[in-house]
Design a protein around this motif. Structure first.
Motif, PDB file in Angstrom:
ATOM      1  N   LYS A 190    -112.139 -13.895  28.730  1.00  0.00           N
ATOM      2  CA  LYS A 190    -112.221 -15.001  27.777  1.00  0.00           C
ATOM      3  C   LYS A 190    -113.377 -15.970  28.060  1.00  0.00           C
ATOM      4  O   LYS A 190    -113.923 -16.559  27.141  1.00  0.00           O
ATOM      5  CB  LYS A 190    -110.890 -15.764  27.707  1.00  0.00           C
ATOM      6  CG  LYS A 190    -109.855 -15.073  26.820  1.00  0.00           C
ATOM      7  CD  LYS A 190    -108.614 -15.921  26.605  1.00  0.00           C
ATOM      8  CE  LYS A 190    -108.668 -16.719  25.296  1.00  0.00           C
ATOM      9  NZ  LYS A 190    -107.373 -17.330  24.946  1.00  0.00           N
ATOM     10  N   PHE A 192    -102.967  -8.214  31.426  1.00  0.00           N
ATOM     11  CA  PHE A 192    -103.180  -9.622  31.076  1.00  0.00           C
ATOM     12  C   PHE A 192    -104.195 -10.271  32.002  1.00  0.00           C
ATOM     13  O   PHE A 192    -104.980 -11.108  31.588  1.00  0.00           O
ATOM     14  CB  PHE A 192    -101.860 -10.384  31.082  1.00  0.00           C
ATOM     15  CG  PHE A 192    -100.996 -10.010  29.925  1.00  0.00           C
ATOM     16  CD1 PHE A 192    -101.470 -10.167  28.620  1.00  0.00           C
ATOM     17  CD2 PHE A 192     -99.748  -9.477  30.106  1.00  0.00           C
ATOM     18  CE1 PHE A 192    -100.696  -9.814  27.529  1.00  0.00           C
ATOM     19  CE2 PHE A 192     -98.962  -9.124  29.019  1.00  0.00           C
ATOM     20  CZ  PHE A 192     -99.435  -9.280  27.741  1.00  0.00           C
ATOM     21  N   ARG A 205    -116.996 -17.320  28.584  1.00  0.00           N
ATOM     22  CA  ARG A 205    -118.237 -16.769  28.045  1.00  0.00           C
ATOM     23  C   ARG A 205    -119.284 -16.453  29.103  1.00  0.00           C
ATOM     24  O   ARG A 205    -120.203 -15.700  28.843  1.00  0.00           O
ATOM     25  CB  ARG A 205    -118.837 -17.747  27.025  1.00  0.00           C
ATOM     26  CG  ARG A 205    -117.984 -17.854  25.790  1.00  0.00           C
ATOM     27  CD  ARG A 205    -118.743 -18.474  24.642  1.00  0.00           C
ATOM     28  NE  ARG A 205    -117.786 -18.832  23.590  1.00  0.00           N
ATOM     29  CZ  ARG A 205    -118.104 -19.450  22.479  1.00  0.00           C
ATOM     30  NH1 ARG A 205    -119.360 -19.783  22.253  1.00  0.00           N
ATOM     31  NH2 ARG A 205    -117.183 -19.746  21.579  1.00  0.00           N
ATOM     32  N   LEU A 251    -107.563  -9.027  30.668  1.00  0.00           N
ATOM     33  CA  LEU A 251    -107.879  -9.643  29.375  1.00  0.00           C
ATOM     34  C   LEU A 251    -108.237 -11.118  29.561  1.00  0.00           C
ATOM     35  O   LEU A 251    -109.160 -11.633  28.941  1.00  0.00           O
ATOM     36  CB  LEU A 251    -106.700  -9.524  28.414  1.00  0.00           C
ATOM     37  CG  LEU A 251    -106.387  -8.127  27.879  1.00  0.00           C
ATOM     38  CD1 LEU A 251    -105.198  -8.180  26.934  1.00  0.00           C
ATOM     39  CD2 LEU A 251    -107.585  -7.537  27.146  1.00  0.00           C
ATOM     40  N   PHE A 286    -113.517  -5.595  23.042  1.00  0.00           N
ATOM     41  CA  PHE A 286    -114.100  -5.850  21.725  1.00  0.00           C
ATOM     42  C   PHE A 286    -115.602  -5.641  21.738  1.00  0.00           C
ATOM     43  O   PHE A 286    -116.252  -5.861  22.747  1.00  0.00           O
ATOM     44  CB  PHE A 286    -113.814  -7.294  21.295  1.00  0.00           C
ATOM     45  CG  PHE A 286    -112.379  -7.699  21.451  1.00  0.00           C
ATOM     46  CD1 PHE A 286    -111.403  -7.154  20.641  1.00  0.00           C
ATOM     47  CD2 PHE A 286    -111.999  -8.600  22.435  1.00  0.00           C
ATOM     48  CE1 PHE A 286    -110.075  -7.512  20.795  1.00  0.00           C
ATOM     49  CE2 PHE A 286    -110.671  -8.962  22.597  1.00  0.00           C
ATOM     50  CZ  PHE A 286    -109.708  -8.412  21.777  1.00  0.00           C
TER      51      PHE A 286
END
Lengths: 479, 479
Positions: free
Chosen positions: B100, B93, B102, B96, B111
């Motif tokens: 997020k 977590f 940018r 990840l 991804f």
């Protein structure tokens, strides 16, 4: 006693004795004047009085109709004590499967008619919402989910007087996903969880799937879970969580009054036991005011409140949410782990739709339809079902719970009904130990049609036939 | 030996000795003629030969460039024996979460860049697909899901030579949902499940969430799981299921050859152990032919094959599916129980998009982009990372697995990199017992930019600095 009161009492007694039955039309003013020699104003005053007493209903440009009311409410449930491993799935899947064919009368369905929803407006909102998404939204909108939609949802709670921020909301694939995540966030395999009796079968299935035990607590058909019983269970059995539908419970339709919701939240806070609140029917109240959820009284973050748009606006979109209180981060992580995120285009569509007043206008229309349909269904139960039948008269949602006189067996009735292309939801679906063998849940979420009217008449005949066979059999056994 | 072969050998030896490095341009024909007095045709022939040997790459209208190739592949993993309760979530977590924002260089992302997808065409397909839905689709499309989409998916398997019917497919909220459902369909809490080493962290999290134990089996960076080792585990440990990514595994990028996939399926059939096959990257092959999944060799319905459109077409739509073989009904029921159904508008959108050849045209373009980006990333690893670095060179997907020389610690590097706005996925995320402390997964799914080039240079410097500090420290300790 005035003339009009006399006339009203006379009609009330005809209703009470069953001479006038639910759905019957009262004499027109012209007929009454002709047969009784009373003035038009006396007739009108008498009918107003009967309407105020809840005995009849005015239908604009048509006349006055007798409302269903003779059947008393079902008795409070009295489940056997003890917790229990759950195994209801076979029956549930059989019943759900039977509802999929379109020629089957959907009295056993769990959904309102899809024709009650604004599908064309949603399609336009989907197009607009998707145009607004940029490519990076797939990363930005990972749990807790699409921010513009969380903002719109928070706004709706603010209108109820609840201080909810977008950050407290975790979006999910419908309420069922949210409920499953909240259950996982609060329990470990082997734990015991308090549920209602009767209980929404998906809650029982979730317990079954996660190897949890159900403690079924008696539940009043009008006001929900018995709090005194719950207090004893909390003392003695130390459940890890409580899962309830506090407003328009499935299948009873019970509505816990606000004071009782407050007392429930305070009781659970004293024991530090989390409440999973399934609140998917709250928007479908039939009266003039939205019921507050138990979450409104939660000061400790112990209420994990779950809801969705599936019953009120957009079935099939699978957009729901949780307000998990102190469990918010854990729920968001479980969401990431189990399915990464909800469908972003669907979330964007609803965020767009909710921007103006369209949702409230749709809801006002849908509530009127549901109230009317419930009355039609209750009228049909009263007209066609055997004497001794009890039923609920919920103040919201689209379920009616029917308790049939002995020896009628709901599972046998379900099988017989399927043979006539009629579905129903038999009581044992709603119990961890197959109780409620003489109960049914009927769906009033579909516009009344000749097919539904015929299905209700057939159901009543099938029930009566069972009752006669059962009584005859009992007679033989005794003889 | 001809002139051009001589010249080619000379350049090959410059590449081998590191004088010419990955990304360097070979001399132009004009330069070569001027400095070496060779003919243009000799230069061309030499460069063709080097290209055929895989040492250089022609860039149209630009010249020839040295390909990355000096770094050897990482060693086969050698996880400690024994099964293990899993706890990787905190690290996962954290990583990840870091992706997020940018402004962070997304080398740790799971991804591909959202800019690689045909978002506008999907929007048009969504509008068309939703117009085609009628109101009752919300009932019709309950699991197994929207029939037109299941038909399109079945068609794609038919093109691979696999006999798949729409009835065998269960739609889900992305592959992760399908995988979780398949895992639940085949196991009970406490069971042991075979996974790869290193292993996709979401598989480890799924085991953790369902109280399952992981048996990590050694995995080759090129050809996937070690089957001899698996055979011994099946004999001795009786696992309840095996969960593998057979094509372009995350994080290694390994591709199990078809013969090995067939042998795997036969081995598991002898033991009657189900295989959960996570196949979300298969469409992203860089070569000219799609790899067959293990499911293609399944004659007993023991392979639960899971895939999605999230990596290949429509991220954020959350549309995936399972081909669960003999477990199909159980998986469909679990889907109903956990979230009722997938999002129907998203399913209808993809059904519409897949009707013509647009998907294959998009995939051809995306595969070229991913192949090019991988080369750019590998070139940067070779150029900037310390000597002794090993890396994979996958034939598909968008991950590169890097093994750093001792004493570099991936978790420390991850922390240092975040300070420079660079994310990476440290090796311990991919192990139930925090192994792979000197490994990283890097994402090559994003178009190459000056920011990414700079991030790779910075990462190399940070790794070198760690190596020096570590070596100095070791010297002090010894001294």
């Amino acid at each position: 006693v005035s003339l009009y009161e006399n006339y009203a009492d006379e009609i009330a007694s005809l209703i009470e004795r069953g001479t006038l039955r639910a759905g019957d039309q009262l004499p027109s003013v012209r007929q009454a004047r002709a047969t009784r020699s009373v003035s038009a104003s006396t007739v009108f005053q008498a009918y107003y009085l009967l309407e105020a007493r809840g005995l009849v209903r005015a239908e604009p440009r048509s006349g006055y109709y007798v409302l269903p009311q003779a059947a008393p409410a079902p008795r409070r449930s009295n489940p056997k004590p003890g917790s229990r491993r759950v195994a209801v799935s076979e029956l549930v899947f059989e019943v759900l499967g039977s509802v999929k064919a379109r020629h089957i009368a959907p009295l056993g369905s769990a959904f309102p008619s899809p024709t009650l929803f604004p599908l064309e407006a949603l399609r336009r909102a989907a197009a607009a919402g998707m145009r607004r998404l940029d490519a990076w939204s797939t990363v930005d909108d990972l749990p807790p989910g699409h921010e513009p939609l969380r903002r719109q949802i928070a706004r709706r709670y603010l209108k109820l007087g609840m201080a909810v921020t977008p950050e407290q909301i975790v979006l999910s694939n419908g309420a069922l996903d949210a409920l499953n995540l909240c259950l996982q966030a609060t329990t470990q395999p082997g734990d015991a969880v308090v549920v209602e009796s009767p209980c929404f079968y998906a809650a029982l299935q979730a317990l079954e799937r996660l190897n949890l035990k159900a403690i079924e607590v008696p539940t009043h058909s009008a006001s929900g879970l018995d709090l005194e019983h719950l207090a004893r269970v909390l003392e003695r059995r130390k459940p890890q969580a409580v899962w309830l539908m506090t407003s328009f419970q499935n299948p009873l339709g019970s509505l816990m009054p606000e004071d009782k919701k407050r007392a429930l939240v305070q009781l659970l806070a004293r024991h530090q036991v989390p409440l999973i609140e399934d609140d998917v029917y709250a928007e479908l109240y039939h009266g003039s005011q939205a019921p507050l959820p138990a979450k409104a009284f939660d000061t400790e973050g112990l209420v994990l409140h779950c809801a969705s748009f599936s019953k009120s606006l957009a079935p099939g979109y699978r957009v729901g949410w949780a307000l998990p209180g102190r469990y918010a981060e854990r729920v968001a992580r479980l969401k990431l782990m189990t399915s990464l995120s909800g469908s972003i285009p669907a979330q964007a569509a609803l965020a767009d739709y909710l921007q103006d007043g369209a949702f409230d206008r749709h809801l006002a229309q849908m509530r009127r339809a549901l109230k009317r349909q419930q009355e039609q269904l209750l009228t049909a139960v009263e007209r066609h079902f055997p004497a001794g039948t009890r039923m609920t008269r919920p103040l919201g949602g689209y379920f009616v719970w029917v308790e049939l006189p002995a020896p009628i067996d709901a599972l046998a009735l379900h099988q017989a009904a399927l043979g006539h292309d009629i579905s129903l939801a038999p009581g044992p679906m709603f119990s961890a130990r197959a109780e409620f063998g003489n109960c049914l849940r009927l769906n009033s979420g579909h516009p009344w049609t000749p097919q539904l009217a015929q299905a209700m008449a057939t159901l009543g005949q099938l029930a009566a036939a069972q009752q006669h066979r059962g009584t005859a059999l009992a007679g033989e056994t005794q003889g």
